[in-house]
Design an enzyme around this catalytic site. Structure first.
Site, mmCIF file in Angstrom:
data_model
loop_
_atom_site.group_PDB
_atom_site.id
_atom_site.type_symbol
_atom_site.label_atom_id
_atom_site.label_comp_id
_atom_site.label_asym_id
_atom_site.label_seq_id
_atom_site.Cartn_x
_atom_site.Cartn_y
_atom_site.Cartn_z
ATOM 1 N N SER A 66 0.825 -1.210 0.000
ATOM 2 C CA SER A 66 0.000 0.000 0.000
ATOM 3 C C SER A 66 0.855 1.254 0.000
ATOM 4 O O SER A 66 2.003 1.251 0.463
ATOM 5 C CB SER A 66 -0.905 0.012 1.229
ATOM 6 O OG SER A 66 -1.657 -1.171 1.305
HETATM 7 N N1 SAH Z 1 -0.738 -3.885 3.644
HETATM 8 C C1 SAH Z 1 -0.247 -4.755 2.625
HETATM 9 C C2 SAH Z 1 -1.268 -4.801 1.531
HETATM 10 C C3 SAH Z 1 -1.171 -5.966 0.654
HETATM 11 S S1 SAH Z 1 -2.417 -6.012 -0.616
HETATM 12 C C4 SAH Z 1 1.085 -4.193 2.144
HETATM 13 O O1 SAH Z 1 1.227 -2.981 2.208
HETATM 14 O O2 SAH Z 1 1.942 -4.937 1.692
HETATM 15 C C5 SAH Z 1 -3.662 -6.985 0.137
HETATM 16 C C6 SAH Z 1 -3.291 -8.376 0.506
HETATM 17 O O3 SAH Z 1 -4.466 -9.030 0.957
HETATM 18 C C7 SAH Z 1 -2.745 -9.226 -0.624
HETATM 19 O O4 SAH Z 1 -1.469 -9.679 -0.268
HETATM 20 C C8 SAH Z 1 -3.758 -10.381 -0.735
HETATM 21 O O5 SAH Z 1 -3.137 -11.611 -1.046
HETATM 22 C C9 SAH Z 1 -4.351 -10.395 0.638
HETATM 23 N N2 SAH Z 1 -5.678 -10.998 0.757
HETATM 24 C C10 SAH Z 1 -6.719 -10.884 -0.087
HETATM 25 N N3 SAH Z 1 -7.776 -11.571 0.382
HETATM 26 C C11 SAH Z 1 -7.381 -12.136 1.558
HETATM 27 C C12 SAH Z 1 -8.006 -12.979 2.511
HETATM 28 N N4 SAH Z 1 -9.265 -13.368 2.371
HETATM 29 N N5 SAH Z 1 -7.302 -13.355 3.585
HETATM 30 C C13 SAH Z 1 -6.017 -12.980 3.766
HETATM 31 N N6 SAH Z 1 -5.368 -12.195 2.888
HETATM 32 C C14 SAH Z 1 -6.046 -11.781 1.798
#
Ligand code: SAH
Length: 326
Positions: A66
């Site tokens: 993010s």
């Molecule tokens: N805050 C993180 C954001 C990653 S993007 C950063 O800055 O790196 C969102 C993430 O949510 C992705 O890695 C995706 O794989 C995960 N995600 C999506 N659906 C999910 C679920 N049901 N349970 C766990 N993770 C999930």
């Protein structure tokens, strides 16, 4: 500064002033965390020089780390302190996990995609966090065994907050999550639990990747092929370099400081003085981490004056276990 690898601390300070304070974020603990967590270690090696830009970045598998502002804003909206137990859904790169670990007591992070979860775990371990706990799981079910939580942060979008997550909130606790159509703009929404009621407040527009369920994941054709393709990029590869540092670098604790920095980053290697007044290093490890250490080498400890850093390829030495002064 010229090659963008030196002065990550300065880049972070500028990020905090220009992207966070300028947009009205004021929590001292959150700003301090954003100033200290090395975001460049959480991005893929090829994006290390872009780590502090005002944008999300791709981390592979169709996911993103993010935007710094979004990480800081969500953390501020959670209103946590060192006593708080936090559940994070969608840990991705692990960067938000580290920021939470700086301001909260314990952080429980769930991530659906194993390669991301494993890489995040490795970086967090390397940075020495003791208060983060990760698991590979569908976060919409929460983590009942470790509930209740004082705060829940969801970094993926859905039309509604998953009931299990609201359920696992402690009284007075907050959940922050992007709500709306996962493929359009969403509204960053804050829920606060008061007894069995939930107060809901809409904050800002945002855009996140979708919260997917683990039943969807294996069946979704767009997800399956990238797993193999990106997995190769995400797997930790070893880079080894030989480094010559010239300038006023002896008698200034350059070697001892380099060893501390090398150990902190989890690198393997060594450093030794040379007769001509310079030092030589062998650095070996994750490419992003080697690059981070090269950034450090260009500055050195406070009393050093580095005039030149030359970097060449080296053969990895599997007999090395830590970082030593020779
Ligand atoms: N805050 C993180 C954001 C990653 S993007 C950063 O800055 O790196 C969102 C993430 O949510 C992705 O890695 C995706 O794989 C995960 N995600 C999506 N659906 C999910 C679920 N049901 N349970 C766990 N993770 C999930």
């Amino acid at each position: 500064m010229i090659d963008g690898t030196a002065g990550y601390g300065a880049q972070r300070a500028r990020m905090v002033d220009e992207q966070l304070v300028a947009r009205g974020l004021r929590s001292d603990n959150v700003l301090a965390a954003m100033r200290s967590v090395p975001r460049h270690l959480f991005v893929p090696p090829q994006l290390v020089t872009k780590a502090y830009v005002d944008a999300p970045l791709s981390i592979g598998l169709g996911q993103t780390i993010s935007q710094p502002y979004m990480v800081a804003l969500m953390t501020e909206l959670l209103g946590v302190d060192v006593r708080s137990r936090v559940l994070e859904i969608g840990a991705g790169s692990g960067y938000q996990t580290a920021v939470l670990a700086e301001v909260a007591g314990e952080v429980y992070a769930l991530e659906l995609l194993a390669p991301l979860a494993e890489r995040a775990r490795a970086v967090l371990a390397r940075l020495g966090y003791q208060n983060t706990h990760g698991a590979i799981a569908d976060g919409s079910r929460g983590w009942p065994e470790t509930a209740p939580f004082d705060a829940v942060l969801v970094a993926a979008a859905a039309p509604q907050a998953p009931p299990a997550l609201l359920d696992q909130l402690a009284d007075g606790g907050r959940l922050v999550m992007p709500l709306g159509d996962p493929h359009r703009d969403q509204v960053l929404t804050v829920f606060q639990r008061i007894g069995d009621e939930f107060r809901e407040r809409r904050d800002t527009l945002c855009r996140f990747v979708p919260l997917v369920s683990d039943e969807d994941a294996p069946a979704t054709p767009q997800v399956a092929p990238p797993v193999t393709r990106i997995a190769r990029e995400e797997v930790a590869v070893t880079k080894a370099v030989a480094v010559r540092v010239s300038g006023s670098v002896q008698g200034v604790y350059y070697r001892a400081s380099a060893r501390l920095e090398g150990e902190r980053l989890g690198l393997r290697g060594w450093i030794r003085n040379e007769r001509d007044g310079g030092v030589t290093l062998h650095l070996q490890g994750d490419p992003a981490v080697v690059d981070a250490m090269l950034g450090w080498c260009r500055l050195g400890p406070p009393a050093a004056r580095v005039s030149r850093v030359e970097v060449g390829d080296a053969a990895p030495d599997e007999s090395l276990s830590g970082f030593e002064v020779r």
